[in-house]
Design an enzyme around this catalytic site. Sequence first.
Site, PDB file in Angstrom:
ATOM      1  N   ALA A 164      -4.127  -5.499 -11.207  1.00 18.66           N
ATOM      2  CA  ALA A 164      -5.265  -5.385 -12.117  1.00 18.66           C
ATOM      3  C   ALA A 164      -6.496  -4.735 -11.506  1.00 18.66           C
ATOM      4  CB  ALA A 164      -5.643  -6.788 -12.608  1.00 18.66           C
TER       5      ALA A 164
ATOM      6  N   PRO B  17      -4.972 -11.985 -12.917  1.00 15.49           N
ATOM      7  CA  PRO B  17      -4.013 -11.012 -13.440  1.00 15.49           C
ATOM      8  C   PRO B  17      -3.432 -10.131 -12.328  1.00 15.49           C
ATOM      9  CG  PRO B  17      -6.007 -11.047 -14.779  1.00 15.49           C
ATOM     10  CD  PRO B  17      -6.277 -11.916 -13.587  1.00 15.49           C
ATOM     11  N   VAL B  18      -2.179  -9.752 -12.536  1.00 12.78           N
ATOM     12  CA  VAL B  18      -1.420  -9.011 -11.510  1.00 12.78           C
ATOM     13  C   VAL B  18      -1.627  -7.496 -11.686  1.00 12.78           C
ATOM     14  CG1 VAL B  18       0.958  -8.579 -10.738  1.00 12.78           C
ATOM     15  CG2 VAL B  18       0.283 -10.863 -11.459  1.00 12.78           C
TER      16      VAL B  18
ATOM     17  N   LYS C  59     -11.703 -10.410  -6.748  1.00 15.09           N
ATOM     18  CA  LYS C  59     -12.930  -9.622  -6.555  1.00 15.09           C
ATOM     19  C   LYS C  59     -13.075  -8.595  -7.680  1.00 15.09           C
ATOM     20  CE  LYS C  59     -11.024  -5.460  -5.195  1.00 15.09           C
ATOM     21  NZ  LYS C  59     -10.897  -4.371  -6.133  1.00 15.09           N
TER      22      LYS C  59
ATOM     23  N   LEU D 279      -8.052  -6.348  -9.080  1.00 17.29           N
ATOM     24  CA  LEU D 279      -8.854  -7.544  -8.784  1.00 17.29           C
ATOM     25  C   LEU D 279      -8.492  -8.144  -7.420  1.00 17.29           C
ATOM     26  CD1 LEU D 279      -8.569  -9.191 -12.321  1.00 17.29           C
ATOM     27  CD2 LEU D 279     -10.550  -7.973 -11.396  1.00 17.29           C
ATOM     28  N   ALA D 280      -7.674  -7.421  -6.652  1.00 20.28           N
ATOM     29  CA  ALA D 280      -7.244  -7.854  -5.307  1.00 20.28           C
ATOM     30  C   ALA D 280      -6.453  -9.157  -5.325  1.00 20.28           C
ATOM     31  CB  ALA D 280      -8.437  -7.952  -4.341  1.00 20.28           C
ATOM     32  N   GLY D 281      -5.723  -9.410  -6.407  1.00 16.93           N
ATOM     33  CA  GLY D 281      -4.945 -10.652  -6.516  1.00 16.93           C
ATOM     34  C   GLY D 281      -3.960 -10.828  -5.368  1.00 16.93           C
ATOM     35  N   GLY D 282      -3.179  -9.811  -5.071  1.00 20.79           N
ATOM     36  CA  GLY D 282      -2.200  -9.883  -3.977  1.00 20.79           C
ATOM     37  C   GLY D 282      -2.892 -10.000  -2.631  1.00 20.79           C
ATOM     38  N   SER D 283      -3.985  -9.253  -2.458  1.00 18.35           N
ATOM     39  CA  SER D 283      -4.704  -9.260  -1.175  1.00 18.35           C
ATOM     40  C   SER D 283      -5.328 -10.627  -0.902  1.00 18.35           C
ATOM     41  CB  SER D 283      -5.819  -8.210  -1.184  1.00 18.35           C
ATOM     42  OG  SER D 283      -5.273  -6.930  -1.350  1.00 18.35           O
TER      43      SER D 283
ATOM     44  N   ASP E  64      -8.073  -4.357   1.368  1.00 19.20           N
ATOM     45  CA  ASP E  64      -8.990  -5.329   0.757  1.00 19.20           C
ATOM     46  C   ASP E  64      -8.925  -6.715   1.398  1.00 19.20           C
ATOM     47  OD1 ASP E  64     -10.003  -3.592  -1.125  1.00 19.20           O
ATOM     48  OD2 ASP E  64      -8.553  -4.162  -2.683  1.00 19.20           O
TER      49      ASP E  64
HETATM   50  O1  C5P Z   1      -4.553  -0.724   1.629  1.00 20.62           O
HETATM   51  P1  C5P Z   1      -3.770  -0.966   0.413  1.00 20.62           P
HETATM   52  O2  C5P Z   1      -2.294  -1.156   0.676  1.00 20.62           O
HETATM   53  O3  C5P Z   1      -4.306  -2.025  -0.481  1.00 20.62           O
HETATM   54  O4  C5P Z   1      -3.881   0.380  -0.440  1.00 20.62           O
HETATM   55  C1  C5P Z   1      -2.980   0.698  -1.486  1.00 20.62           C
HETATM   56  C2  C5P Z   1      -2.931   2.214  -1.660  1.00 20.62           C
HETATM   57  O5  C5P Z   1      -4.203   2.710  -2.114  1.00 20.62           O
HETATM   58  C3  C5P Z   1      -2.661   2.973  -0.361  1.00 20.62           C
HETATM   59  O6  C5P Z   1      -1.300   3.134  -0.156  1.00 20.62           O
HETATM   60  C4  C5P Z   1      -3.350   4.300  -0.614  1.00 20.62           C
HETATM   61  O7  C5P Z   1      -2.506   5.133  -1.357  1.00 20.62           O
HETATM   62  C5  C5P Z   1      -4.537   3.933  -1.516  1.00 20.62           C
HETATM   63  N1  C5P Z   1      -5.803   3.787  -0.752  1.00 20.62           N
HETATM   64  C6  C5P Z   1      -6.461   4.914  -0.298  1.00 20.62           C
HETATM   65  N2  C5P Z   1      -7.623   4.755   0.418  1.00 20.62           N
HETATM   66  C7  C5P Z   1      -8.129   3.549   0.671  1.00 20.62           C
HETATM   67  C8  C5P Z   1      -7.484   2.377   0.209  1.00 20.62           C
HETATM   68  C9  C5P Z   1      -6.318   2.537  -0.510  1.00 20.62           C
HETATM   69  O8  C5P Z   1      -6.021   6.047  -0.519  1.00 20.62           O
HETATM   70  N3  C5P Z   1      -9.265   3.459   1.372  1.00 20.62           N
END
Ligand code: C5P
Length: 317
Positions: A102, A99-100, A11, A104-108, A141
């Site tokens: 990045a 790309p890792v 994304k 781009l939500a690759g892991g998600s 994500d």
């Molecule tokens: O949800 P996810 O693990 O992808 O988020 C990674 C990090 O990004 C969270 O640990 C947090 O520090 C930050 N984050 C945030 N607010 C969000 C989404 C992510 O602070 N709405």
Amino acid sequence: MRSYSLIAPAKINLYLEIIGDRPDGYHELVMILQSIDLADQIEIHSISDETIRVHCEHPQVPTDKSNLVYRAAELMAKKFPAALAKYGGVDITVDKHIPVAAGLAGGSTNAAAVLVGMDLLWNLGLTQSELEELGATLGSDIPFCIAGGTVIATGRGEQLSPLPSLDHIYIVLAKYRSLEVSTAWAYKTYRQQFGSSYLQDTNDLAARAAAVHSSAMVKAILEQDAAEISQKLHNDLERVVLTAYPQVLQLRELFAHQEGVLGTMMSGSGPSVFAICASQPQAEQVKLRIREAIPDEDLELFVTRTTGKGIQVNVDG
Ligand code: C5P
């Protein structure tokens, strides 16, 4: 069926605004997320022993519990122990193209594919919203990655409101292979620098989130107006990432000055930068010119386009 092959698209963020803090330590966001056809492929099959195995040849992708793919499979095993006992564990192979680290939500998107794949493999019959709810417990994500398309995302990023899909908008994407930005770092630094301007009142937060529906960006999306969308691109996290990473700023400026680029922005917490172009040939031209300007092999460049789809079962796979 004992095995599935899934397509997991990346994304980009057409819009990312940080509007406040949340009691859970995350941020209240207003985003517009867009799937692109740059995608990973996930192969998943049942194995007789009740274990989870993850394979990936990409040197930057771990295959242990630190990989969201592993955690998604573990979550399904925990939630559905009868299915684990009946069908056995899973063997998952990630063919990485996105790309890792990045933005781009690759892991998600890989984790989203595992949830969708295990639902099929274990004949669970979960609804999309049940899958999204499970995904939200693993990462903000993931619900979007399951749904895909063009979506307004609010709250932590997990509350989705779909928009008509924006197909066939051409994008050049750039990412320094060795440059990784931690999403947690980007949000934490933003809070340190700009937290004093966050909205505090719950009603104000709700009003700001609702306002996106009548924003100029949403109007441009409804009109499928690529030039106008390009003018309205926005990402608050650029304020911290472009300052800390001069290479990303340079890329961003180089894109902004290219003929044929309608608009450019960093995606998510970066460091990937994308540019919207009016046509595929123009996107290819822009990619060539960026390559000439930065002949560094560490810089990965892609031409991709928007897609209306999230996780898909690969019928050819
Ligand atoms: O949800 P996810 O693990 O992808 O988020 C990674 C990090 O990004 C969270 O640990 C947090 O520090 C930050 N984050 C945030 N607010 C969000 C989404 C992510 O602070 N709405």
